[in-house]
Design an enzyme around this catalytic site. Structure first.
Site, PDB file in Angstrom:
ATOM      1  N   ARG A   1      -9.346   1.222   8.702  1.00 62.02           N
ATOM      2  CA  ARG A   1      -9.010  -0.490   9.122  1.00 62.02           C
ATOM      3  C   ARG A   1     -10.096  -1.120   9.955  1.00 62.02           C
ATOM      4  NH1 ARG A   1      -3.339   0.370   8.786  1.00 62.02           N
ATOM      5  NH2 ARG A   1      -1.965  -1.369   9.489  1.00 62.02           N
TER       6      ARG A   1
ATOM      7  N   ARG B   1       0.192  -8.642  13.518  1.00 65.98           N
ATOM      8  CA  ARG B   1      -0.467  -7.784  12.624  1.00 65.98           C
ATOM      9  C   ARG B   1      -1.328  -8.498  11.528  1.00 65.98           C
ATOM     10  NH1 ARG B   1       4.514  -4.911  10.836  1.00 65.98           N
ATOM     11  NH2 ARG B   1       3.360  -3.639   9.021  1.00 65.98           N
TER      12      ARG B   1
ATOM     13  N   LYS C   1       0.586  -1.042   0.094  1.00 64.69           N
ATOM     14  CA  LYS C   1       0.051  -0.020   0.195  1.00 64.69           C
ATOM     15  C   LYS C   1       0.912   1.340   0.028  1.00 64.69           C
ATOM     16  CE  LYS C   1      -2.034  -1.144   3.972  1.00 64.69           C
ATOM     17  NZ  LYS C   1      -1.270  -2.262   4.420  1.00 64.69           N
TER      18      LYS C   1
ATOM     19  N   ARG D   1      11.800  -1.582  10.726  1.00 62.20           N
ATOM     20  CA  ARG D   1      10.811  -0.845  11.734  1.00 62.20           C
ATOM     21  C   ARG D   1      10.670  -1.880  12.772  1.00 62.20           C
ATOM     22  NH1 ARG D   1       5.288   0.526   8.025  1.00 62.20           N
ATOM     23  NH2 ARG D   1       4.448  -0.615   9.696  1.00 62.20           N
TER      24      ARG D   1
ATOM     25  N   ARG E   1      12.005  -5.443   4.433  1.00 57.93           N
ATOM     26  CA  ARG E   1      11.767  -4.114   4.413  1.00 57.93           C
ATOM     27  C   ARG E   1      12.603  -3.041   5.036  1.00 57.93           C
ATOM     28  NH1 ARG E   1       5.914  -1.550   5.167  1.00 57.93           N
ATOM     29  NH2 ARG E   1       5.985  -2.759   7.328  1.00 57.93           N
TER      30      ARG E   1
HETATM   31  P1  AP5 Z   1       4.858  -1.370   1.679  1.00 61.55           P
HETATM   32  O1  AP5 Z   1       4.356  -0.636   0.747  1.00 61.55           O
HETATM   33  O2  AP5 Z   1       5.690  -1.013   2.815  1.00 61.55           O
HETATM   34  O3  AP5 Z   1       3.658  -2.387   2.317  1.00 61.55           O
HETATM   35  P2  AP5 Z   1       2.450  -1.653   3.342  1.00 61.55           P
HETATM   36  O4  AP5 Z   1       1.099  -2.535   2.510  1.00 61.55           O
HETATM   37  O5  AP5 Z   1       2.228  -0.326   3.157  1.00 61.55           O
HETATM   38  O6  AP5 Z   1       2.689  -2.423   4.583  1.00 61.55           O
HETATM   39  P3  AP5 Z   1       2.707  -1.694   5.940  1.00 61.55           P
HETATM   40  O7  AP5 Z   1       3.476  -2.711   6.906  1.00 61.55           O
HETATM   41  O8  AP5 Z   1       3.246  -0.478   6.103  1.00 61.55           O
HETATM   42  O9  AP5 Z   1       1.145  -1.904   6.377  1.00 61.55           O
HETATM   43  P4  AP5 Z   1       0.363  -1.955   7.563  1.00 61.55           P
HETATM   44  O10 AP5 Z   1      -0.830  -1.409   7.193  1.00 61.55           O
HETATM   45  O11 AP5 Z   1       0.803  -2.904   8.432  1.00 61.55           O
HETATM   46  O12 AP5 Z   1       1.257  -0.547   8.551  1.00 61.55           O
HETATM   47  P5  AP5 Z   1       0.937   1.007   8.902  1.00 61.55           P
HETATM   48  O13 AP5 Z   1       2.250   1.705   8.772  1.00 61.55           O
HETATM   49  O14 AP5 Z   1      -0.441   1.317   8.089  1.00 61.55           O
HETATM   50  O15 AP5 Z   1       5.516  -2.687   1.340  1.00 61.55           O
HETATM   51  C1  AP5 Z   1       6.275  -3.875   2.226  1.00 61.55           C
HETATM   52  C2  AP5 Z   1       7.542  -4.150   1.783  1.00 61.55           C
HETATM   53  O16 AP5 Z   1       7.619  -5.072   0.285  1.00 61.55           O
HETATM   54  C3  AP5 Z   1       8.473  -3.310   1.212  1.00 61.55           C
HETATM   55  O17 AP5 Z   1       9.849  -3.675   1.622  1.00 61.55           O
HETATM   56  C4  AP5 Z   1       8.622  -3.028  -0.230  1.00 61.55           C
HETATM   57  O18 AP5 Z   1       9.688  -2.412  -0.968  1.00 61.55           O
HETATM   58  C5  AP5 Z   1       8.170  -4.552  -0.608  1.00 61.55           C
HETATM   59  N1  AP5 Z   1       7.310  -4.476  -1.803  1.00 61.55           N
HETATM   60  C6  AP5 Z   1       6.081  -3.632  -1.975  1.00 61.55           C
HETATM   61  N2  AP5 Z   1       5.473  -3.993  -3.394  1.00 61.55           N
HETATM   62  C7  AP5 Z   1       6.192  -5.128  -3.558  1.00 61.55           C
HETATM   63  C8  AP5 Z   1       6.072  -6.122  -4.968  1.00 61.55           C
HETATM   64  N3  AP5 Z   1       5.116  -5.885  -5.760  1.00 61.55           N
HETATM   65  N4  AP5 Z   1       6.972  -7.099  -5.094  1.00 61.55           N
HETATM   66  C9  AP5 Z   1       7.867  -7.327  -4.310  1.00 61.55           C
HETATM   67  N5  AP5 Z   1       8.185  -6.544  -3.100  1.00 61.55           N
HETATM   68  C10 AP5 Z   1       7.255  -5.486  -2.839  1.00 61.55           C
HETATM   69  O19 AP5 Z   1       0.544   0.573  10.459  1.00 61.55           O
HETATM   70  C11 AP5 Z   1       1.502   0.298  11.605  1.00 61.55           C
HETATM   71  C12 AP5 Z   1       0.619   0.089  12.837  1.00 61.55           C
HETATM   72  O20 AP5 Z   1       0.047   1.398  12.976  1.00 61.55           O
HETATM   73  C13 AP5 Z   1      -0.424  -0.689  12.891  1.00 61.55           C
HETATM   74  O21 AP5 Z   1       0.167  -1.991  13.228  1.00 61.55           O
HETATM   75  C14 AP5 Z   1      -1.055   0.121  13.882  1.00 61.55           C
HETATM   76  O22 AP5 Z   1      -0.889  -0.289  15.141  1.00 61.55           O
HETATM   77  C15 AP5 Z   1      -1.145   1.506  13.815  1.00 61.55           C
HETATM   78  N6  AP5 Z   1      -2.266   1.950  12.737  1.00 61.55           N
HETATM   79  C16 AP5 Z   1      -2.045   2.561  11.518  1.00 61.55           C
HETATM   80  N7  AP5 Z   1      -3.186   2.966  10.959  1.00 61.55           N
HETATM   81  C17 AP5 Z   1      -4.189   2.577  11.994  1.00 61.55           C
HETATM   82  C18 AP5 Z   1      -5.551   2.693  12.051  1.00 61.55           C
HETATM   83  N8  AP5 Z   1      -6.233   3.254  10.754  1.00 61.55           N
HETATM   84  N9  AP5 Z   1      -6.422   2.481  13.045  1.00 61.55           N
HETATM   85  C19 AP5 Z   1      -5.658   1.846  14.099  1.00 61.55           C
HETATM   86  N10 AP5 Z   1      -4.256   1.670  13.950  1.00 61.55           N
HETATM   87  C20 AP5 Z   1      -3.462   1.962  13.018  1.00 61.55           C
END
Ligand code: AP5
Length: 221
Positions: free
Chosen positions: A90, A173, A15, A162, A129
């Site tokens: 979410r 997660r 994402k 991270r 990552r």
């Molecule tokens: P990446 O693009 O970083 O993936 P992502 O889907 O953004 O993954 P996240 O881990 O950031 O999502 P998340 O939703 O768990 O975390 P968030 O920060 O929102 O890609 C991942 C890896 O794969 C990278 O290394 C990339 O280079 C590689 N890659 C990408 N595409 C690829 C491809 N096509 N092929 C190969 N490799 C590829 O949330 C973190 C925490 O914050 C949550 O756990 C929660 O505690 C809190 N939080 C955030 N939002 C909320 C909310 N709305 N409500 C409550 N708590 C929240």
């Protein structure tokens, strides 16, 4: 009317990677709830310290806190034409709150791309990552390596792993995603907004499929 894109997908689905690219192409801001929490943690704000308690375990930050934070962010002038939302909503309560906020702001959700990636691939992606300290640019040791190891291609800052990308937190997660966020897939499908995207392809190919799925009003921003 302002157009909002909601990117859905499990942790590690891509994402953030895709939101960054789409934001550049459309001119719409990329709004990541996770990035805002991490930014707050870096500055040691009360919000950041509170969020950290949940993030470190892979749990969701409570809805009321998250909703208030996003409401404030979406009311800023740079969202006047819309935004690309990454990580919000979410939970069903957050999705309902988003509708209410957008009704007040004069906007609507116009598409919900759901980036699908098999579970075993997610762990591999998250464990490799690397994220830049200055601006959160995303890399991967194997799939998207930086030109110089350990250094961000875009701003020269240091890359780090991270805290919540440790295997035991990643597993939680994914469990939390399946329990609390996956119901949004049917919620948006029922409204005719969901577009399934195969996320198990090279980054450029995923971008191409996503771009083709966006409504013209967003591409013409
Ligand atoms: P990446 O693009 O970083 O993936 P992502 O889907 O953004 O993954 P996240 O881990 O950031 O999502 P998340 O939703 O768990 O975390 P968030 O920060 O929102 O890609 C991942 C890896 O794969 C990278 O290394 C990339 O280079 C590689 N890659 C990408 N595409 C690829 C491809 N096509 N092929 C190969 N490799 C590829 O949330 C973190 C925490 O914050 C949550 O756990 C929660 O505690 C809190 N939080 C955030 N939002 C909320 C909310 N709305 N409500 C409550 N708590 C929240």
């Amino acid at each position: 009317m302002a157009s909002f894109i909601v990117l859905l997908g499990a942790p590690g689905a891509g994402k953030g990677t895709q939101a960054e690219i789409l934001a550049k192409r459309t001119g719409l801001p990329h709004i990541s709830s996770g990035d805002i929490f991490r930014e707050n943690l870096k500055k040691q704000t009360e919000l950041g310290k509170l969020a950290q308690k949940y993030m470190s375990k892979g749990e969701l930050v409570p809805d009321d806190v998250t909703i208030a934070m996003i409401k404030e962010r979406l009311s800023r002038p740079d969202c006047a034409k819309g935004a690309i939302l990454d990580g919000f909503p979410r939970t069903p309560a957050q999705a309902k709150a988003l509708d209410e906020m957008l009704a007040e702001l004069g906007g609507k959700v116009v598409a919900v791309p759901f980036i699908k990636v098999p579970e075993e691939e997610l762990v591999d992606r998250l464990s490799g990552r690397l994220v830049c300290k200055a601006n959160g640019h995303i890399f991967h040791k194997k799939y998207n390596p930086p030109k110089v190891p350990g250094i961000c291609d875009y701003d020269g800052s240091e890359l780090y792993q991270r805290e919540d990308d440790k295997p035991e937190v990643v597993r939680n997660r994914i469990r939390v995603y399946l329990e609390q966020t996956a119901p949004l897939i049917d919620f948006y499908r029922a409204r005719g907004l969901l577009v399934e995207i195969d996320g198990n392809q090279p980054i450029e190919k995923v971008t191409e499929d996503l771009w083709n799925a966006l409504p013209d009003e967003v591409k013409a921003q």
